[in-house]
Design a protein around this motif. Structure first.
Motif, PDB file in Angstrom:
ATOM      1  N   UNK A  26       0.830  -1.204   0.000  1.00  0.00           N
ATOM      2  CA  UNK A  26       0.000   0.000   0.000  1.00  0.00           C
ATOM      3  C   UNK A  26       0.867   1.258   0.000  1.00  0.00           C
ATOM      4  N   UNK A  27       1.965   1.243   0.757  1.00  0.00           N
ATOM      5  CA  UNK A  27       2.863   2.399   0.827  1.00  0.00           C
ATOM      6  C   UNK A  27       3.496   2.663  -0.536  1.00  0.00           C
ATOM      7  N   UNK A  28       3.958   1.599  -1.180  1.00  0.00           N
ATOM      8  CA  UNK A  28       4.613   1.751  -2.474  1.00  0.00           C
ATOM      9  C   UNK A  28       3.628   2.191  -3.555  1.00  0.00           C
ATOM     10  N   UNK A  29       2.428   1.640  -3.517  1.00  0.00           N
ATOM     11  CA  UNK A  29       1.436   2.018  -4.523  1.00  0.00           C
ATOM     12  C   UNK A  29       0.995   3.471  -4.353  1.00  0.00           C
ATOM     13  N   UNK A  30       0.964   3.950  -3.114  1.00  0.00           N
ATOM     14  CA  UNK A  30       0.658   5.367  -2.909  1.00  0.00           C
ATOM     15  C   UNK A  30       1.715   6.262  -3.542  1.00  0.00           C
ATOM     16  N   UNK A  31       2.934   5.736  -3.627  1.00  0.00           N
ATOM     17  CA  UNK A  31       4.024   6.484  -4.270  1.00  0.00           C
ATOM     18  C   UNK A  31       4.027   6.316  -5.785  1.00  0.00           C
ATOM     19  N   UNK A  32       3.102   5.511  -6.295  1.00  0.00           N
ATOM     20  CA  UNK A  32       2.984   5.367  -7.742  1.00  0.00           C
ATOM     21  C   UNK A  32       3.771   4.231  -8.357  1.00  0.00           C
ATOM     22  N   UNK A  33       4.307   3.326  -7.530  1.00  0.00           N
ATOM     23  CA  UNK A  33       5.066   2.192  -8.059  1.00  0.00           C
ATOM     24  C   UNK A  33       4.125   1.047  -8.447  1.00  0.00           C
ATOM     25  N   UNK A  34       4.514   0.309  -9.492  1.00  0.00           N
ATOM     26  CA  UNK A  34       3.874  -0.972  -9.783  1.00  0.00           C
ATOM     27  C   UNK A  34       4.424  -1.991  -8.789  1.00  0.00           C
TER      28      UNK A  34
END
Length: 358
Positions: A26-34
């Motif tokens: 969730x943290x990474x996806x909030x930053x826009x990462x796949x």
């Protein structure tokens, strides 16, 4: 890694692979990462983990190889020394997959049969081996492919202060121990040292903050510490908190940060304290010794030496002017030593070298 890759997204495209069910997704996806998931299993002494480890290693490695092909990736960066999926995936690719291995543990503190095996694999099959400190680097050969790249300092401060105040609290000196409750992370040493120091200074207060990562062994460790505090009648003096997301806020509520871990390859907790200008007392257990100047921007005490820890607490708690000096010096020191050139820009150059390798 997120701090480093965030600075390099204009040059490279990053996708993350995390363990199935990881809260990091969730943290990474909030930053826009796949973000992709694989059911990684860490090897341990538990029989069920041993039985599952090798079949899942092969399966995850094949999945990784397929994912690399599907996404058109040119390189895999293993963010754990002990994660072997990249090596097996490279074998599946007939050696074509480019591989970087990051060593974030202090190998000297690991079971040596395993650590030596992982070291051999890294030096033999990785295109580059990234060490987070010179303490980690000393475990490896002098091979050019093994390099030190420091972790980046935080990008910004949410609660900036021009000068750290001499006294945050009028009647107490607040000590903070920020670390997950894991045997070997030093909370037991900190408590023993605090009790010695408290005899001399009744203004001292100690707060433990961290999580147990959902593991029974860690939960039992915290409960053991809490029982000891209860038995010693210190329940109003020593507190226990859970995991916090706002590290800066927690640290800036403290007068002194303690870190008495028995083995650290680097210690982001120490780096954060120094960056935010919170006076630090840390044990000489590997990486922390490289983060500041002993006596100039913090105090380094011998590893597992409770007496020296208590003495350092007493000395620094009694000297608010020294705390102010440490706070100012540490902020300058880490910003110079852990500059972009020594951290994420160095990692970017390493990536570029590996990707242009024929």
């Amino acid at each position: 890694m997120r701090n480093a890759t965030g600075q390099l997204r204009g040059q490279f495209i990053f996708e993350y692979i995390v363990p199935t069910g990881s809260t990091a997704r969730a943290v990474l996806e909030r930053d826009g990462y796949a973000v992709h998931e694989l059911p990684f299993v860490e090897i341990s002494r538990r029989k069920e983990d041993v039985l599952r480890y090798f079949p899942l290693l092969l399966l995850n490695s094949w999945r990784l190889r397929q994912l690399v092909r599907r996404q058109g990736a040119s390189m895999v960066h293993l963010n754990d020394f002990y994660n072997l999926t990249g090596y097996v995936a490279k074998a599946f690719s007939l050696g074509k997959l480019r591989l970087v291995t990051h060593v974030r543990f202090l190998p000297q503190s690991l079971p040596q049969p395993l650590a030596r095996t992982w070291r051999w694999l890294a030096e033999r099959f990785a295109d580059r081996v990234v060490c987070v400190s010179q303490a980690v680097r000393s475990y490896f050969s002098e091979a050019e492919k093994v390099q030190v790249v420091f972790d980046p300092i935080p990008e910004t401060e949410q609660y900036p202060v021009a000068v750290v105040p001499i006294l945050r609290h009028p009647t107490t000196v607040e000590l903070l121990y920020l670390s997950n409750y894991i045997p070997g992370k030093g909370q037991d040493l900190a408590l023993a040292a605090f009790k010695k120091a408290y005899v001399y200074n009744k203004q001292l207060r100690l707060s433990f903050i961290g999580g147990d990562m959902g593991m029974p062994r860690n939960r039992e460790f915290r409960e053991q510490l809490e029982r000891e505090v209860q038995q010693d009648g210190l329940k109003q003096i020593v507190s226990f908190g859970s995991f916090v997301t706002d590290v800066e806020k927690a640290m800036k509520a403290a007068d002194i940060v303690l870190n008495f871990s028995e083995a650290e390859s680097f210690s982001l907790t120490c780096l954060d304290a120094l960056y935010f200008g919170i006076p630090l007392i840390a044990s000489d257990c590997g990486g922390p010794a490289e983060l500041f100047e002993n006596g100039g921007s913090g105090i380094l005490v011998p590893n597992r030496d409770v007496g020296s820890m208590a003495e350092a607490i007493i000395t620094l708690a009694d000297d608010p002017q020294k705390r102010t000096q440490f706070a100012a010096a540490s902020r300058i020191f880490v910003r110079q030593k852990f500059s972009p050139e020594a951290t994420y820009l160095r990692l970017g150059r390493l990536y570029a070298t590996v990707l242009t390798k024929q």
